[in-house]
Motif scaffolding. Structure first.
Motif, short mmCIF file in Angstrom:
data_model
loop_
_atom_site.label_atom_id
_atom_site.label_comp_id
_atom_site.label_asym_id
_atom_site.label_seq_id
_atom_site.Cartn_x
_atom_site.Cartn_y
_atom_site.Cartn_z
N ILE A 249 63.06 38.52 31.64
CA ILE A 249 64.06 39.27 30.87
C ILE A 249 64.32 40.65 31.47
CG2 ILE A 249 63.57 38.03 28.73
CD1 ILE A 249 62.03 40.47 27.76
N ILE A 250 63.29 41.28 32.03
CA ILE A 250 63.48 42.62 32.61
C ILE A 250 64.24 42.54 33.93
CG2 ILE A 250 62.29 44.60 33.63
CD1 ILE A 250 60.16 44.30 31.43
N LYS B 150 69.70 43.16 37.06
CA LYS B 150 70.61 42.62 38.07
C LYS B 150 72.03 43.14 37.87
CE LYS B 150 68.15 38.28 38.95
NZ LYS B 150 68.23 36.80 38.84
N PRO B 151 72.77 43.32 38.96
CA PRO B 151 74.17 43.74 38.86
C PRO B 151 74.98 42.75 38.00
CG PRO B 151 73.41 43.92 41.12
CD PRO B 151 72.32 43.19 40.36
N ALA C 103 48.41 35.66 28.21
CA ALA C 103 48.79 36.86 28.95
C ALA C 103 49.67 36.51 30.15
CB ALA C 103 47.54 37.62 29.42
N GLU C 104 49.32 35.42 30.83
CA GLU C 104 50.12 35.00 31.99
C GLU C 104 51.53 34.58 31.57
OE1 GLU C 104 47.10 34.03 31.30
OE2 GLU C 104 45.88 34.74 32.98
N ARG C 105 51.61 33.86 30.44
CA ARG C 105 52.92 33.43 29.95
C ARG C 105 53.76 34.63 29.50
NH1 ARG C 105 49.83 29.82 26.99
NH2 ARG C 105 50.79 30.38 24.99
N TYR C 106 53.09 35.60 28.90
CA TYR C 106 53.78 36.81 28.46
C TYR C 106 54.30 37.58 29.68
CZ TYR C 106 54.52 41.29 26.04
OH TYR C 106 55.06 42.44 25.52
N ALA D 18 62.82 41.98 42.47
CA ALA D 18 62.30 41.16 41.37
C ALA D 18 60.81 40.91 41.54
CB ALA D 18 63.06 39.83 41.31
N GLU D 19 60.39 40.60 42.76
CA GLU D 19 58.97 40.32 43.01
C GLU D 19 58.11 41.56 42.82
OE1 GLU D 19 59.55 36.73 46.33
OE2 GLU D 19 59.48 38.83 46.97
#
Length: 223
Positions: free
Chosen positions: A214-215, A220-221, A204-207, A100-101
């Motif tokens: 969401i991605i 995630k499994p 841009a940061e919030r986007y 994720a990171e």
């Protein structure tokens, strides 16, 4: 009586090829840097040798000396952009962290680059992706293979650690990340309709945070 040699008028003296007089210490980098800065506010088709030379503070003849044609200048500029984004993605490729990171960092890196260079995609599309010469084909193949390989490694490692579903196709994810980051930069008129001027700060940061959530959640499994 010896005749004196006829000296042709100054206008008739052939010009020596080379840099314009007084410009010997100015390099092509200065011209490319000026073109890159102009591209922040102008589309590729709005760039000319004249306005690039003016932005660089040089004689337009120097632009012709270094690049020959405007098209060649823009091709070299596209190559410079590719090297830039490649260097940025390489710099984050070995940073430790969870899947994720790593995905989030890639999103923020891509988005930051596109915001800095909003007209990069039209330039890349015209001079590299839609070009038919052998060099352009090699550049786009090598760039995308290398960039994709980094992402595929993240996905495969995530599957191994049970942080990513096994049915995820990294090729689709690669295209999604490019698309959602590019549209934010090139679709400024849409952003201006959807978000008031008071909401633009930090947008841009919030986007980037929204995309990451969401991605990553979609990767995630199940269960």
């Amino acid at each position: 009586m010896t005749k004196k040699p006829v000296v042709p008028p100054r206008s008739a003296v052939p010009r020596r090829k080379g840099r314009p007089v007084g410009q010997d210490n100015i390099g092509a980098d200065r011209v490319l840097t000026a073109a890159r800065q102009l591209l922040r506010d102008k589309r590729p088709d709005q760039l000319t040798q004249t306005n690039i030379a003016k932005a660089a503070g040089v004689d337009p003849k120097l632009v012709r000396y270094y690049f020959g044609t405007l098209d060649n200048l823009l091709v070299q500029l596209a190559h410079r952009f590719i090297l830039d984004i490649s260097d940025r993605l390489t710099a984050i490729s070995d940073i430790p962290g969870t899947t994720a990171e790593k995905i989030e960092l890639r999103i923020k890196t891509l988005l930051s680059f596109y915001v800095e260079t909003p007209n990069f995609w039209p330039l890349l599309l015209d001079k590299i992706y839609l070009a038919s010469d052998a060099k352009a084909k090699t550049v786009r193949r090598d760039f995308n293979k290398t960039s994709y390989q980094r992402l595929e490694n993240i996905v495969l490692k995530g599957i191994e650690l049970d942080e990513v579903r096994g049915d995820i196709d990294a090729r689709f994810l690669y295209m999604v990340l490019l698309g959602v980051c590019e549209i934010f930069a090139t679709a400024k008129p849409i952003r201006d309709v959807l978000f008031s001027e008071y909401e633009q700060d930090g947008l841009a940061e919030r986007y980037a945070d929204f995309l990451s959530k969401i991605i990553v959640n979609g990767l995630k499994p199940l269960g």
